[in-house]
Design a protein around this motif. Structure first.
Motif, PDB file in Angstrom:
ATOM      1  N   ALA A  86      -0.077 -27.088  35.132  1.00 22.27           N
ATOM      2  CA  ALA A  86       0.330 -26.434  36.826  1.00 22.27           C
ATOM      3  C   ALA A  86       0.838 -28.399  37.001  1.00 22.27           C
ATOM      4  N   ARG A  87      -0.306 -28.771  36.712  1.00 22.79           N
ATOM      5  CA  ARG A  87      -0.575 -29.783  37.256  1.00 22.79           C
ATOM      6  C   ARG A  87       0.486 -31.136  36.321  1.00 22.79           C
ATOM      7  N   MET A  88       1.012 -30.652  35.060  1.00 20.87           N
ATOM      8  CA  MET A  88       1.506 -31.133  34.452  1.00 20.87           C
ATOM      9  C   MET A  88       2.854 -32.139  34.634  1.00 20.87           C
ATOM     10  N   SER A  89       3.713 -33.223  34.591  1.00 22.59           N
ATOM     11  CA  SER A  89       4.767 -33.875  35.008  1.00 22.59           C
ATOM     12  C   SER A  89       5.409 -34.198  34.326  1.00 22.59           C
ATOM     13  N   ILE A  90       6.554 -34.353  33.859  1.00 24.22           N
ATOM     14  CA  ILE A  90       7.519 -35.081  33.099  1.00 24.22           C
ATOM     15  C   ILE A  90       7.242 -36.943  32.837  1.00 24.22           C
ATOM     16  N   GLU A  91       7.041 -37.159  34.062  1.00 20.04           N
ATOM     17  CA  GLU A  91       6.559 -38.335  34.379  1.00 20.04           C
ATOM     18  C   GLU A  91       5.124 -39.127  33.741  1.00 20.04           C
ATOM     19  N   GLY A  92       4.348 -38.061  34.000  1.00 14.85           N
ATOM     20  CA  GLY A  92       2.995 -38.063  33.219  1.00 14.85           C
ATOM     21  C   GLY A  92       3.028 -38.380  31.336  1.00 14.85           C
ATOM     22  N   ILE A  93       4.006 -37.347  31.289  1.00 11.90           N
ATOM     23  CA  ILE A  93       4.170 -37.441  29.708  1.00 11.90           C
ATOM     24  C   ILE A  93       5.045 -38.506  29.578  1.00 11.90           C
ATOM     25  N   ALA A  94       5.737 -38.888  29.668  1.00 12.10           N
ATOM     26  CA  ALA A  94       6.825 -40.170  29.573  1.00 12.10           C
ATOM     27  C   ALA A  94       6.254 -41.108  29.451  1.00 12.10           C
ATOM     28  N   ARG A  95       4.697 -41.605  30.367  1.00 12.12           N
ATOM     29  CA  ARG A  95       3.739 -42.811  30.008  1.00 12.12           C
ATOM     30  C   ARG A  95       3.360 -42.807  29.362  1.00 12.12           C
ATOM     31  N   ARG A  96       2.375 -41.365  29.057  1.00 13.46           N
ATOM     32  CA  ARG A  96       1.229 -41.017  28.259  1.00 13.46           C
ATOM     33  C   ARG A  96       2.330 -41.647  27.092  1.00 13.46           C
ATOM     34  N   ALA A  97       3.498 -41.417  26.413  1.00 10.14           N
ATOM     35  CA  ALA A  97       4.554 -40.960  25.810  1.00 10.14           C
ATOM     36  C   ALA A  97       4.457 -43.003  25.502  1.00 10.14           C
ATOM     37  N   GLY A  98       4.821 -43.427  25.473  1.00 12.93           N
ATOM     38  CA  GLY A  98       5.033 -44.356  26.204  1.00 12.93           C
ATOM     39  C   GLY A  98       6.582 -44.813  25.828  1.00 12.93           C
ATOM     40  N   VAL A  99       7.305 -43.438  26.979  1.00 10.67           N
ATOM     41  CA  VAL A  99       9.080 -43.727  26.716  1.00 10.67           C
ATOM     42  C   VAL A  99       9.160 -43.386  28.171  1.00 10.67           C
ATOM     43  N   GLY A 100      10.604 -43.656  28.091  1.00  3.73           N
ATOM     44  CA  GLY A 100      10.790 -43.823  29.330  1.00  3.73           C
ATOM     45  C   GLY A 100      11.631 -41.993  30.416  1.00  3.73           C
ATOM     46  N   LYS A 101      11.815 -41.608  31.121  1.00  9.33           N
ATOM     47  CA  LYS A 101      12.051 -40.126  31.529  1.00  9.33           C
ATOM     48  C   LYS A 101      13.178 -39.794  30.703  1.00  9.33           C
ATOM     49  N   THR A 102      14.242 -40.413  31.040  1.00 10.51           N
ATOM     50  CA  THR A 102      15.424 -39.699  30.195  1.00 10.51           C
ATOM     51  C   THR A 102      15.261 -40.250  29.041  1.00 10.51           C
ATOM     52  N   ALA A 103      14.081 -39.953  28.227  1.00 10.52           N
ATOM     53  CA  ALA A 103      14.037 -39.618  26.465  1.00 10.52           C
ATOM     54  C   ALA A 103      13.538 -38.892  26.784  1.00 10.52           C
ATOM     55  N   VAL A 104      12.774 -37.882  27.744  1.00  9.12           N
ATOM     56  CA  VAL A 104      12.576 -36.763  27.458  1.00  9.12           C
ATOM     57  C   VAL A 104      13.968 -35.917  28.175  1.00  9.12           C
ATOM     58  N   TYR A 105      14.074 -36.150  28.750  1.00  8.36           N
ATOM     59  CA  TYR A 105      15.303 -35.530  29.645  1.00  8.36           C
ATOM     60  C   TYR A 105      16.364 -35.213  28.780  1.00  8.36           C
ATOM     61  N   ARG A 106      16.200 -36.310  27.732  1.00  7.37           N
ATOM     62  CA  ARG A 106      17.594 -36.290  27.101  1.00  7.37           C
ATOM     63  C   ARG A 106      17.006 -34.481  25.875  1.00  7.37           C
ATOM     64  N   ARG A 107      16.132 -34.834  25.641  1.00  5.72           N
ATOM     65  CA  ARG A 107      15.845 -33.472  24.968  1.00  5.72           C
ATOM     66  C   ARG A 107      15.255 -32.774  25.727  1.00  5.72           C
ATOM     67  N   TRP A 108      14.420 -32.103  26.352  1.00  5.20           N
ATOM     68  CA  TRP A 108      14.242 -31.176  26.833  1.00  5.20           C
ATOM     69  C   TRP A 108      14.500 -30.888  28.479  1.00  5.20           C
ATOM     70  N   LYS A 109      15.269 -29.888  29.218  1.00  6.71           N
ATOM     71  CA  LYS A 109      15.725 -29.860  30.211  1.00  6.71           C
ATOM     72  C   LYS A 109      14.468 -29.801  31.719  1.00  6.71           C
ATOM     73  N   SER A 110      13.064 -29.081  31.103  1.00  6.51           N
ATOM     74  CA  SER A 110      12.630 -29.080  32.062  1.00  6.51           C
ATOM     75  C   SER A 110      10.275 -28.600  31.377  1.00  6.51           C
ATOM     76  N   LYS A 111       9.549 -29.295  32.079  1.00  7.70           N
ATOM     77  CA  LYS A 111       8.382 -28.928  31.320  1.00  7.70           C
ATOM     78  C   LYS A 111       8.195 -27.881  31.381  1.00  7.70           C
ATOM     79  N   LEU A 112       8.453 -26.798  31.470  1.00 10.12           N
ATOM     80  CA  LEU A 112       8.908 -25.218  30.700  1.00 10.12           C
ATOM     81  C   LEU A 112       9.263 -25.541  29.332  1.00 10.12           C
ATOM     82  N   SER A 113      10.303 -25.730  29.544  1.00  4.32           N
ATOM     83  CA  SER A 113      11.052 -25.961  27.845  1.00  4.32           C
ATOM     84  C   SER A 113      10.378 -26.848  27.192  1.00  4.32           C
ATOM     85  N   LEU A 114       9.944 -28.016  27.623  1.00  2.00           N
ATOM     86  CA  LEU A 114       9.652 -28.864  26.211  1.00  2.00           C
ATOM     87  C   LEU A 114       7.783 -27.932  26.001  1.00  2.00           C
ATOM     88  N   VAL A 115       7.016 -27.310  26.783  1.00  2.46           N
ATOM     89  CA  VAL A 115       5.665 -26.735  25.931  1.00  2.46           C
ATOM     90  C   VAL A 115       6.580 -25.230  25.289  1.00  2.46           C
TER      91      VAL A 115
END
Lengths: 186, 186
Positions: free
Chosen positions: B24-53
């Motif tokens: 519920a509280r997880m965000s693409i921003e938090g994931i990107a920060r923890r992974a040490g990448v930019g938010k666009t690097a995440v969005y380029r691969r998955w369209k939402s946190k649901l599709s990621l999970v």
């Protein structure tokens, strides 16, 4: 609204909010809106959403169940499973408690409250069933109530809450009672 | 970072974020920060946190386990419990899956993914154990794999994930294997 009615309306709203959005996303604002009261009415009674939920669970836990006392271990286990199957289909068990168990890893205060709600009352009932069975000679002296709780409630919790088969196969509880009794006596 | 390394870093970050803050509280921003990448690097691969999970769970589910094949039903059940006790202590089982089960009530897409991850692989292994036991004459023909899964995994899941006794009593798995075999044969 009378003061007690406001308190009750808030309590009901918390359960509904927990089921609808979960603990993480639940807010005092959302609770107040659902209860039809102002935010201050909530804050006057509880200092945070955590204290609200803890208070609610504690109140829920007090409603202890009597031990079935059917006169046989099979009869008692079957009766426990009937009550458990009903309880595990209630939103508090299927939605609110799993949610709080997840939160418990981050809020240790929750662990104890959930434990008290979910376990202590059930544990008391199962302990009585075990004592009665030992007295009748159906279980060996020293039979453990925690082990009994795992063996009786575990399979049903897995099926109803984890696998999420809300419709149990015909005769499932009878069969499970037989299987659990065999496991208890093993 | 190489493209594959970025993908792996994001996947690892999702697991860590899920365990730390929940779906519920997880965000693409938090994931990107923890992974040490930019938010666009995440969005380029998955369209939402649901599709990621969902993608992550599906990848996790593919790693099927071989059936134990110890030559006896007790041996097989004991081996299954050993693997299950290990798996149920993993954050994916103790934290991420309960979290997603709670979310599943609000996002039906999650239900199927969790089912596939948590159940289908285990169900296959247990079905093989049941078939082997039937062939050896240890279980009656027609013994049901879903019933077996409830009886073997249910008590352990209850103890480790619901009651949260991370330290099992001495000899608990041996005893549970005996009890489960008795239940299966009942």
């Amino acid at each position: 609204m009378l003061r007690e009615d406001v308190t009750e309306a808030i309590r009901a709203a918390v359960f509904e909010e927990l089921a609808a959005v979960g603990f993480a996303r639940m807010s005092i604002e959302g609770i107040a809106r659902r209860a039809g009261v102002g935010k201050t009415a909530v804050y006057r009674r509880w200092k945070s959403k955590l204290s609200l939920v803890l208070d609610l669970l504690t109140a829920f836990a007090v409603e202890g169940l009597p031990a079935p006392a059917t006169g046989s271990l099979y009869g008692d286990v079957r009766a426990l499973l009937e009550v458990a199957a009903h309880a595990l289909r209630h939103p508090v068990a299927s939605q609110v408690i799993p949610d709080l168990l997840v939160e418990a890893a981050r809020h240790p205060e929750i662990t104890e409250a959930v434990r008290a709600t979910l376990l202590d009352s059930q544990r008391g009932v199962v302990a009585q069933v075990v004592r009665d069975a030992v007295e009748r000679g159906e279980l060996a002296r020293g039979a453990d109530a925690d082990r009994a709780l795992d063996l009786v409630v575990g399979p049903l919790y897995w099926r109803l809450v984890v696998v999420r088969d809300a419709r149990l196969p015909e005769g499932y509880l009878d069969d499970l009672a037989h299987a659990s009794v065999a496991a208890l006596r093993a």
